[in-house]
Design an enzyme around this catalytic site. Structure first.
Site, PDB file in Angstrom:
ATOM      1  N   LYS A   1      78.378  39.497  -5.724  1.00 30.54           N
ATOM      2  CA  LYS A   1      79.455  39.891  -4.814  1.00 30.54           C
ATOM      3  C   LYS A   1      79.923  41.287  -5.196  1.00 30.54           C
ATOM      4  CE  LYS A   1      81.073  35.153  -3.989  1.00 30.54           C
ATOM      5  NZ  LYS A   1      82.113  34.149  -4.285  1.00 30.54           N
TER       6      LYS A   1
ATOM      7  N   ASP B   1      78.273  32.457 -10.541  1.00 35.05           N
ATOM      8  CA  ASP B   1      79.061  33.305  -9.645  1.00 35.05           C
ATOM      9  C   ASP B   1      80.162  33.984 -10.448  1.00 35.05           C
ATOM     10  OD1 ASP B   1      80.693  34.399  -7.696  1.00 35.05           O
ATOM     11  OD2 ASP B   1      81.159  32.532  -6.693  1.00 35.05           O
TER      12      ASP B   1
ATOM     13  N   LYS C   1      76.356  25.638   2.489  1.00 36.25           N
ATOM     14  CA  LYS C   1      76.954  25.528   1.153  1.00 36.25           C
ATOM     15  C   LYS C   1      78.196  24.651   1.263  1.00 36.25           C
ATOM     16  CE  LYS C   1      79.383  28.898  -1.074  1.00 36.25           C
ATOM     17  NZ  LYS C   1      79.625  30.092  -1.929  1.00 36.25           N
TER      18      LYS C   1
ATOM     19  N   GLY D   1      80.258  36.010  -0.283  1.00 35.77           N
ATOM     20  CA  GLY D   1      81.380  36.728   0.298  1.00 35.77           C
ATOM     21  C   GLY D   1      82.698  36.186  -0.206  1.00 35.77           C
TER      22      GLY D   1
ATOM     23  N   LYS E   1      81.495  23.073  -0.786  1.00 33.61           N
ATOM     24  CA  LYS E   1      82.365  23.065  -1.958  1.00 33.61           C
ATOM     25  C   LYS E   1      82.452  21.631  -2.496  1.00 33.61           C
ATOM     26  CE  LYS E   1      83.831  27.425  -1.583  1.00 33.61           C
ATOM     27  NZ  LYS E   1      83.634  28.458  -2.629  1.00 33.61           N
TER      28      LYS E   1
ATOM     29  N   GLU F   1      76.175  25.832  -7.717  1.00 35.45           N
ATOM     30  CA  GLU F   1      76.826  27.084  -8.091  1.00 35.45           C
ATOM     31  C   GLU F   1      78.034  26.841  -8.993  1.00 35.45           C
ATOM     32  OE1 GLU F   1      78.841  30.984  -5.865  1.00 35.45           O
ATOM     33  OE2 GLU F   1      77.797  29.457  -4.704  1.00 35.45           O
TER      34      GLU F   1
ATOM     35  N   SER G   1      79.633  28.549   4.505  1.00 33.27           N
ATOM     36  CA  SER G   1      80.296  27.843   3.411  1.00 33.27           C
ATOM     37  C   SER G   1      81.329  26.892   3.997  1.00 33.27           C
ATOM     38  CB  SER G   1      80.965  28.848   2.466  1.00 33.27           C
ATOM     39  OG  SER G   1      81.662  28.183   1.436  1.00 33.27           O
TER      40      SER G   1
ATOM     41  N   ASP H   1      78.755  24.189  -4.337  1.00 33.23           N
ATOM     42  CA  ASP H   1      79.543  25.188  -5.069  1.00 33.23           C
ATOM     43  C   ASP H   1      80.736  24.494  -5.705  1.00 33.23           C
ATOM     44  OD1 ASP H   1      80.851  27.376  -6.058  1.00 33.23           O
ATOM     45  OD2 ASP H   1      81.266  28.305  -4.125  1.00 33.23           O
TER      46      ASP H   1
END
Length: 370
Positions: A262, A238, A162, A290, A164, A213, A136, A189
């Protein structure tokens, strides 16, 4: 099972590089480490991994710490518990506070497995000895620096990227990654950063993303269903996913095609097993994320994520992606794009007492009155 003492460590592990998301910047991982000690001196280790502020979900570190110290730990120490399940049922008397419950469940699983001379993997079907992992990456306005991070991650063998994103930082950054790596599993994300910007999100359809996401507000299943109907790219939820009831809502409305599971956010391993079964029964793809865990929480998650039913590489990167040091004796590292699941009894890790003391900023002990 009688717990006689709980040693409680509050630790702070500085990040090698600040993690920038749409809701803020994190410079360190704050976590609470629980060490349960039974009457024979055997221990179980767990981690409260809630984030410092209530901006990811409403649960946050200080609040979950209070639930543990004022309710759950006194209950645990008050009497002998026949089974782990019995105490987990007792915890349902507390509404919400799933991260506190997950922390104590983790420690109980570690202890129970050790007492049975088993690994936590013995409680999970089709567990693999190692698993593919992704990475990430935070918001990096300098796209040249971003691409350096992507290049490094690919070179290290990470099998999913991934990124952000937020309004104004999405298409250009993702397009540059996709152009450089046409075949890589790439996802975005948003951490609920968008309101109703369907047009800007729809532009991402041409980038062949694995998923977007949590683009919209937490708990807004209807808006996500409307957005998913407009997108070719699968939506992954999520923050919206806390319970089996949430999964039922997602399926009923068509709010998403993928979920990020998660363990802390759903209350632990027992709840996650039920949710994973539901996803398989309803063709809802699932992968495991995570929360920047230390080696304690990371080990527990790796055991669960090693099941063969997950659809994408997990988000449990090598410890040295985030930290210079970890608080376990054998930190989990990447080898050829995979991380090995810890072996041995319980969750398979041993606390490095020197490192725990180095990064611990407060410690308490709670004892049984009997």
């Amino acid at each position: 099972m009688r717990i006689c003492r709980v040693d409680y460590y509050q630790v702070k592990l500085p990040f090698k590089k600040a993690v920038q998301t749409s809701y803020g910047k994190l410079t360190a991982k704050y976590a609470d480490i629980l060490v349960l000690v039974n009457e024979d001196g055997q221990i179980g280790i767990g981690e409260l991994t809630a984030l410092p502020h209530p901006d990811y979900v409403e649960e946050y570190l200080l609040g979950e710490r209070q639930i543990l110290q004022h309710y759950l730990l006194p209950w645990l120490l008050a009497k002998e518990w026949v089974t782990l399940d019995a105490f987990c049922l007792e915890m349902t008397k507390i509404r919400g506070h799933l991260m506190a419950k997950a922390a104590i469940e983790m420690a109980l699983f570690d202890l129970a497995a050790k007492l049975a001379e088993k690994s936590v993997a013995a409680y999970l079907p089709n567990a693999q000895p190692s698993l593919a992992v992704g990475i990430s990456l935070g918001i990096e306005p300098d796209l040249a620096k971003l691409m350096d991070q992507v290049d490094q991650a690919i070179a290290q063998g990470y099998q999913r990227i991934k990124l952000k994103i937020k309004p104004g930082y999405d298409y250009q950054a993702l397009a540059q990654i996709r152009q450089a790596y046409p075949e890589v599993c790439l996802m975005a994300d948003a951490n609920s950063a968008y309101q109703s910007q369907a047009a800007s999100l729809k532009a991402l359809d041409e980038l062949s993303l694995a998923m977007i996401e949590q683009p919209l507000a937490v708990d807004d299943f209807v808006a996500h269903a409307k957005l998913q109907a407009q997108l070719k790219t699968p939506i992954c939820l999520d923050e919206n996913v806390r319970s089996l009831a949430d999964l039922q809502t997602i399926v009923a409305l068509g709010s998403a095609q993928v979920i990020n599971l998660k363990l802390p956010r759903v209350g632990g391993l027992l709840a996650a097993k039920k949710m994973l079964n539901f996803c398989q029964q309803h063709d809802l793809k699932v992968w495991m994320g995570g929360m920047y865990e230390t080696g304690v929480g990371r080990a527990f998650h790796l055991h669960f994520a090693a099941q063969t039913c997950f659809d994408f590489p997990t988000d449990l990167a090598s410890f040295d992606h985030y930290f210079v040091e970890d608080i376990v004796t054998k930190p989990m590292q990447l080898h050829a794009g995979k991380i090995s699941v810890p072996t041995g009894l319980g969750i398979g890790v041993v606390l490095d007492k020197q490192k725990v003391n180095k990064y611990c900023y407060a410690k308490q002990s709670f004892k049984s009155k009997k």
